[in-house]
Write an enzyme that holds these catalytic residues in place. Sequence first.
Site, PDB file in Angstrom:
ATOM      1  N   HIS A   1       0.841  -1.328  -0.196  1.00  0.00           N
ATOM      2  CA  HIS A   1      -0.353   0.007   0.078  1.00  0.00           C
ATOM      3  C   HIS A   1       0.795   1.279   0.096  1.00  0.00           C
ATOM      4  O   HIS A   1       0.631   2.256  -0.721  1.00  0.00           O
ATOM      5  CB  HIS A   1      -0.972  -0.174   1.048  1.00  0.00           C
ATOM      6  CG  HIS A   1      -1.568   1.228   1.496  1.00  0.00           C
ATOM      7  ND1 HIS A   1      -2.931   1.556   1.159  1.00  0.00           N
ATOM      8  CD2 HIS A   1      -0.952   2.442   2.107  1.00  0.00           C
ATOM      9  CE1 HIS A   1      -3.211   2.652   1.368  1.00  0.00           C
ATOM     10  NE2 HIS A   1      -2.313   3.236   2.142  1.00  0.00           N
ATOM     11  N   GLU A   2       2.016   1.414   0.725  1.00  0.00           N
ATOM     12  CA  GLU A   2       2.929   2.411   1.025  1.00  0.00           C
ATOM     13  C   GLU A   2       3.504   2.575  -0.310  1.00  0.00           C
ATOM     14  O   GLU A   2       3.802   3.782  -0.890  1.00  0.00           O
ATOM     15  CB  GLU A   2       3.697   2.461   2.040  1.00  0.00           C
ATOM     16  CG  GLU A   2       3.042   2.335   3.295  1.00  0.00           C
ATOM     17  CD  GLU A   2       1.933   3.392   3.683  1.00  0.00           C
ATOM     18  OE1 GLU A   2       2.366   4.553   3.163  1.00  0.00           O
ATOM     19  OE2 GLU A   2       1.144   3.169   4.455  1.00  0.00           O
TER      20      GLU A   2
ATOM     21  N   HIS B   1       1.435   4.429  -2.969  1.00  0.00           N
ATOM     22  CA  HIS B   1       1.581   5.852  -2.721  1.00  0.00           C
ATOM     23  C   HIS B   1       2.873   6.457  -3.528  1.00  0.00           C
ATOM     24  O   HIS B   1       2.949   7.622  -4.082  1.00  0.00           O
ATOM     25  CB  HIS B   1       1.798   6.202  -1.365  1.00  0.00           C
ATOM     26  CG  HIS B   1       0.172   6.267  -0.787  1.00  0.00           C
ATOM     27  ND1 HIS B   1      -0.731   6.867  -1.300  1.00  0.00           N
ATOM     28  CD2 HIS B   1      -0.333   5.591   0.632  1.00  0.00           C
ATOM     29  CE1 HIS B   1      -1.808   6.738  -0.476  1.00  0.00           C
ATOM     30  NE2 HIS B   1      -1.375   6.073   0.798  1.00  0.00           N
TER      31      HIS B   1
ATOM     32  N   GLU C   1      -6.080   7.239  -0.702  1.00  0.00           N
ATOM     33  CA  GLU C   1      -6.093   5.909   0.186  1.00  0.00           C
ATOM     34  C   GLU C   1      -6.875   4.823  -0.493  1.00  0.00           C
ATOM     35  O   GLU C   1      -6.136   3.681  -0.572  1.00  0.00           O
ATOM     36  CB  GLU C   1      -6.843   6.286   1.666  1.00  0.00           C
ATOM     37  CG  GLU C   1      -5.653   7.023   2.402  1.00  0.00           C
ATOM     38  CD  GLU C   1      -4.327   6.561   2.746  1.00  0.00           C
ATOM     39  OE1 GLU C   1      -4.407   5.381   2.999  1.00  0.00           O
ATOM     40  OE2 GLU C   1      -3.599   7.329   2.608  1.00  0.00           O
TER      41      GLU C   1
END
Length: 309
Positions: free
Chosen positions: A135-136, A139, A206
Site C-alpha cells: 500500500h505504501e 503511494h 487511500e
Amino acid sequence: MKNHLRTFTLLAAMTALFLGVGYLIGGATGMLIAFVLAAGMNMFSYWNADKIVLSMYRATEVDASHPEPLVRTYVNDVLELAARANMPAPKVYVIDQDQPNAFATGRDPAHAAVAATRGLLGMLDRREIRGVMAHELAHVKHRDTLTMTITATIAGAIGMLANFAFLFGGRDEEGRPTGILGMLVMMIVAPMAAALVQMAISRGREYEADREGAEMAGDPQALASALQKIDAYARGGYFNADAERNPATAHMFIINPLAGSGTDNLFSTHPATENRVRALLKMGERPAVSRARRSAVPLTGSRRPGPWS
C-alpha cells in the site's frame, strides 16, 4: 481511473475556489503574491519532507543486514515488492512506536522512503505486513506526495488570501469593498472549503493505494486483515504521542494515528476502515486476484502487539 478522475476534479474545484477568492480580494496582483508565497513554502516542504517527517518520528534506517530476523524479513519483502512493481528500491525505516502504523514519504520514486512502526512489525503476520508496505509503495508509485503538495500549495494560497482580506479588507476589481459577507467568505468559508477538498483528495488516494497495493502483493485479504487489526488497536486508546504533537502528518499514515477518528466523513483524512475492508474483500473475489493470492508469501504465525524484545 475513477479515483484519478475524482482527484483531478477536486483539484480543479480547489483551483476555482482560489481564483474566486482572489477575485473577491481585488484582482490578480494579490492572488499572484499569495500563490508565490504559498508555493515557495510548500516546495521547500516537498524537497525536504522526507527528512523532516522521518526526523520528527525518530525513524531509524534499516537494511537486510540488520541483526533482528523480523527486520531483515521486513526489509527484504519491501525490496522484493518494489522490484515486482518495477520501482527503485526505497530506503526502509523502523519507528520505535508501539502503535501499529506505517507511512511513505519522498518527492518521487527515486527519492522515496517507507517506514513501519515496531508495533506493526510485532503485531501483524508476514502477509499482512507485505500488504501494508505494498500500500505504501503504491503511494510512492503514483506520486501521491506530489498530489498532496499541489493541494497544500493551493490551500495555503487560499489561507494567505484570507489573511490579506483580514489585514487589508476585501476589494473588487474596481476597488469597492466587498462588504461583511465577502469578508466572511474569505476569512472563514474559503479556508474551510479548501481544507475539506484536501481531505477528500487524501481519502481518494487511500482507496487507490489500497487497490494498487493489493494487486502488487497479490493478497487483498491480507491488507484487509491488517487494516482491521491496526484500526482496532488505534481505537483501543493506544495513542501515538508523536502524531498527536504533529497532527498535520496524520494523512500520511495508512490508518489515522490520532485519537477520535474513525468515520468516513467530510472531516476525516482517511476513509472509514470498514469501507476500505469491504472494497478489498470484494476485490479478492476476482479470479485474477485469487490466482495471484495463491502465489503470495505463505502466512507466518500471528503476533500480538507489544514491545519488541
